[in-house]
Design a protein around this motif. Structure first.
Motif, PDB file in Angstrom:
ATOM      1  N   THR A  33      59.060 140.720-105.355  1.00 57.39           N
ATOM      2  CA  THR A  33      58.748 141.959-105.476  1.00 57.39           C
ATOM      3  C   THR A  33      59.418 141.978-104.007  1.00 57.39           C
ATOM      4  N   ASN A  34      60.518 140.977-103.994  1.00 56.79           N
ATOM      5  CA  ASN A  34      61.003 140.769-102.490  1.00 56.79           C
ATOM      6  C   ASN A  34      59.985 140.886-100.994  1.00 56.79           C
ATOM      7  N   ILE A  35      58.946 140.667-100.737  1.00 56.92           N
ATOM      8  CA  ILE A  35      57.566 140.697 -99.704  1.00 56.92           C
ATOM      9  C   ILE A  35      57.979 139.721 -99.124  1.00 56.92           C
ATOM     10  N   PRO A  36      57.654 139.305 -97.917  1.00 61.01           N
ATOM     11  CA  PRO A  36      57.676 137.863 -97.223  1.00 61.01           C
ATOM     12  C   PRO A  36      57.022 137.758 -97.391  1.00 61.01           C
ATOM     13  N   ILE A  37      57.200 135.946 -96.715  1.00 62.58           N
ATOM     14  CA  ILE A  37      55.618 135.429 -96.736  1.00 62.58           C
ATOM     15  C   ILE A  37      55.772 134.318 -95.517  1.00 62.58           C
ATOM     16  N   TYR A  38      54.696 134.550 -94.645  1.00 65.90           N
ATOM     17  CA  TYR A  38      54.652 133.537 -93.634  1.00 65.90           C
ATOM     18  C   TYR A  38      53.772 132.501 -93.719  1.00 65.90           C
ATOM     19  N   TYR A  85      55.538 135.265-107.081  1.00 65.60           N
ATOM     20  CA  TYR A  85      56.194 137.413-107.758  1.00 65.60           C
ATOM     21  C   TYR A  85      56.184 137.851-105.809  1.00 65.60           C
ATOM     22  N   ALA A  86      56.404 137.205-105.046  1.00 65.86           N
ATOM     23  CA  ALA A  86      56.763 137.723-103.362  1.00 65.86           C
ATOM     24  C   ALA A  86      58.416 137.693-103.901  1.00 65.86           C
ATOM     25  N   LYS A  87      59.108 136.427-104.035  1.00 66.15           N
ATOM     26  CA  LYS A  87      60.074 136.575-104.501  1.00 66.15           C
ATOM     27  C   LYS A  87      60.607 137.579-105.404  1.00 66.15           C
ATOM     28  N   ALA A 142      48.117 130.122 -95.806  1.00 70.28           N
ATOM     29  CA  ALA A 142      47.135 128.331 -95.435  1.00 70.28           C
ATOM     30  C   ALA A 142      48.782 127.690 -96.201  1.00 70.28           C
ATOM     31  N   SER A 143      48.590 127.029 -94.915  1.00 69.71           N
ATOM     32  CA  SER A 143      49.551 125.580 -95.353  1.00 69.71           C
ATOM     33  C   SER A 143      48.875 124.831 -96.256  1.00 69.71           C
ATOM     34  N   ASN A 144      47.251 124.724 -96.200  1.00 69.73           N
ATOM     35  CA  ASN A 144      47.310 123.328 -97.554  1.00 69.73           C
ATOM     36  C   ASN A 144      46.740 124.124 -98.720  1.00 69.73           C
ATOM     37  N   ALA A 145      47.225 125.668 -99.175  1.00 70.82           N
ATOM     38  CA  ALA A 145      47.076 126.598 -99.815  1.00 70.82           C
ATOM     39  C   ALA A 145      47.045 125.653-101.667  1.00 70.82           C
ATOM     40  N   PRO A 146      46.181 125.278-102.961  1.00 63.89           N
ATOM     41  CA  PRO A 146      46.339 124.633-103.757  1.00 63.89           C
ATOM     42  C   PRO A 146      48.397 125.325-104.023  1.00 63.89           C
ATOM     43  N   VAL A 147      48.549 124.057-104.886  1.00 63.89           N
ATOM     44  CA  VAL A 147      49.500 124.742-105.383  1.00 63.89           C
ATOM     45  C   VAL A 147      49.820 125.040-106.424  1.00 63.89           C
ATOM     46  N   GLU A 148      49.015 125.646-107.576  1.00 65.54           N
ATOM     47  CA  GLU A 148      49.081 126.827-107.558  1.00 65.54           C
ATOM     48  C   GLU A 148      49.048 127.988-107.592  1.00 65.54           C
ATOM     49  N   VAL A 149      48.558 128.052-106.361  1.00 63.98           N
ATOM     50  CA  VAL A 149      48.510 129.566-105.419  1.00 63.98           C
ATOM     51  C   VAL A 149      49.470 129.746-104.937  1.00 63.98           C
ATOM     52  N   ALA A 150      49.762 128.688-104.022  1.00 64.71           N
ATOM     53  CA  ALA A 150      51.712 128.929-103.019  1.00 64.71           C
ATOM     54  C   ALA A 150      52.668 128.867-104.029  1.00 64.71           C
ATOM     55  N   ASN A 151      52.421 128.733-105.235  1.00 58.84           N
ATOM     56  CA  ASN A 151      53.378 128.554-106.396  1.00 58.84           C
ATOM     57  C   ASN A 151      53.690 129.999-106.976  1.00 58.84           C
ATOM     58  N   VAL A 198      50.865 141.677-103.686  1.00 63.02           N
ATOM     59  CA  VAL A 198      51.340 141.555-104.536  1.00 63.02           C
ATOM     60  C   VAL A 198      52.564 142.252-105.548  1.00 63.02           C
ATOM     61  N   MET A 199      52.173 141.870-106.475  1.00 61.82           N
ATOM     62  CA  MET A 199      52.725 142.814-107.773  1.00 61.82           C
ATOM     63  C   MET A 199      52.926 144.142-107.474  1.00 61.82           C
ATOM     64  N   ASP A 200      51.751 144.741-107.236  1.00 58.49           N
ATOM     65  CA  ASP A 200      52.101 146.061-107.230  1.00 58.49           C
ATOM     66  C   ASP A 200      52.743 147.124-105.862  1.00 58.49           C
ATOM     67  N   GLY A 201      53.520 145.596-105.060  1.00 60.47           N
ATOM     68  CA  GLY A 201      54.215 146.196-103.707  1.00 60.47           C
ATOM     69  C   GLY A 201      53.933 147.123-102.777  1.00 60.47           C
ATOM     70  N   SER A 202      52.557 147.222-102.875  1.00 58.59           N
ATOM     71  CA  SER A 202      51.304 147.811-101.883  1.00 58.59           C
ATOM     72  C   SER A 202      51.912 146.110-100.786  1.00 58.59           C
ATOM     73  N   ALA A 203      51.561 145.090-100.753  1.00 55.27           N
ATOM     74  CA  ALA A 203      52.170 143.652-100.107  1.00 55.27           C
ATOM     75  C   ALA A 203      53.601 143.850 -98.360  1.00 55.27           C
ATOM     76  N   LYS A 204      52.434 144.426 -97.590  1.00 55.60           N
ATOM     77  CA  LYS A 204      54.018 143.997 -96.768  1.00 55.60           C
ATOM     78  C   LYS A 204      54.578 142.545 -96.145  1.00 55.60           C
ATOM     79  N   LEU A 205      53.306 141.595 -96.083  1.00 55.26           N
ATOM     80  CA  LEU A 205      53.294 140.520 -95.827  1.00 55.26           C
ATOM     81  C   LEU A 205      52.355 139.671 -96.425  1.00 55.26           C
ATOM     82  N   VAL A 206      52.594 138.460 -96.627  1.00 60.09           N
ATOM     83  CA  VAL A 206      51.734 137.720 -97.293  1.00 60.09           C
ATOM     84  C   VAL A 206      51.283 136.360 -96.258  1.00 60.09           C
ATOM     85  N   ILE A 207      50.570 135.951 -96.151  1.00 63.08           N
ATOM     86  CA  ILE A 207      50.039 135.382 -94.713  1.00 63.08           C
ATOM     87  C   ILE A 207      49.576 133.731 -95.705  1.00 63.08           C
TER      88      ILE A 207
END
Length: 103
Positions: free
Chosen positions: A57-62, A53-55, A39-48, A28-37
C-alpha cells in the motif's frame, strides 16, 4: 531532531492515531494509515505482516528505537504497544518520521 514522544502526544490529542497491531494492520490494508510506527522488538510475525502490507500500500514504516513497553510509555499507556498507525497527524509533525528509518 524530532521528539517522538511529544509528537505522538500531539497527534493523539489533535489527530487520529490507532494503537495496536490488529487495528493498525486494518488501517494499512484499507490505505487510511499515513505512517506506521513499529516497536523495535515487535514479534517477527507482526513486523513481517506490517512490512508486507505497508509495502503493497506504499505506507512508510518508522521503526521506533525502543521496546514495545517504551512505545506504550511514549503514548502514556501502561501496557506494551507493538504497532501504531497514524491516520491523521493533527497538529503534530509526526509524519516527518516517514523520511527516517528509525533513530
Amino acid at each position: 531532531m524530532i521528539d517522538i514522544s511529544r509528537e505522538l502526544q500531539v497527534a493523539l490529542s489533535t489527530g487520529k492515531v490507532i494503537l495496536g497491531y490488529r487495528e493498525s494492520i486494518k488501517a494499512v490494508m484499507d490505505g487510511s494509515a499515513k505512517l506506521v510506527i513499529l516497536a523495535s522488538n515487535a514479534p517477527v510475525e507482526v513486523a513481517n505482516n506490517v512490512q508486507y502490507y505497508a509495502k503493497i500500500t506504499n505506507i512508510p514504516i518508522y521503526v521506533f528505537q525502543g521496546s514495545s513497553w517504551d512505545l506504550g510509555a511514549a503514548v502514556r499507556k501502561p501496557f506494551k504497544i507493538s504497532t501504531i498507525a497514524i491516520i491523521d497527524p493533527g497538529e503534530s509533525n509526526i509524519l516527518a518520521l516517514a523520511s527516517q528509518r528509525g533513530g
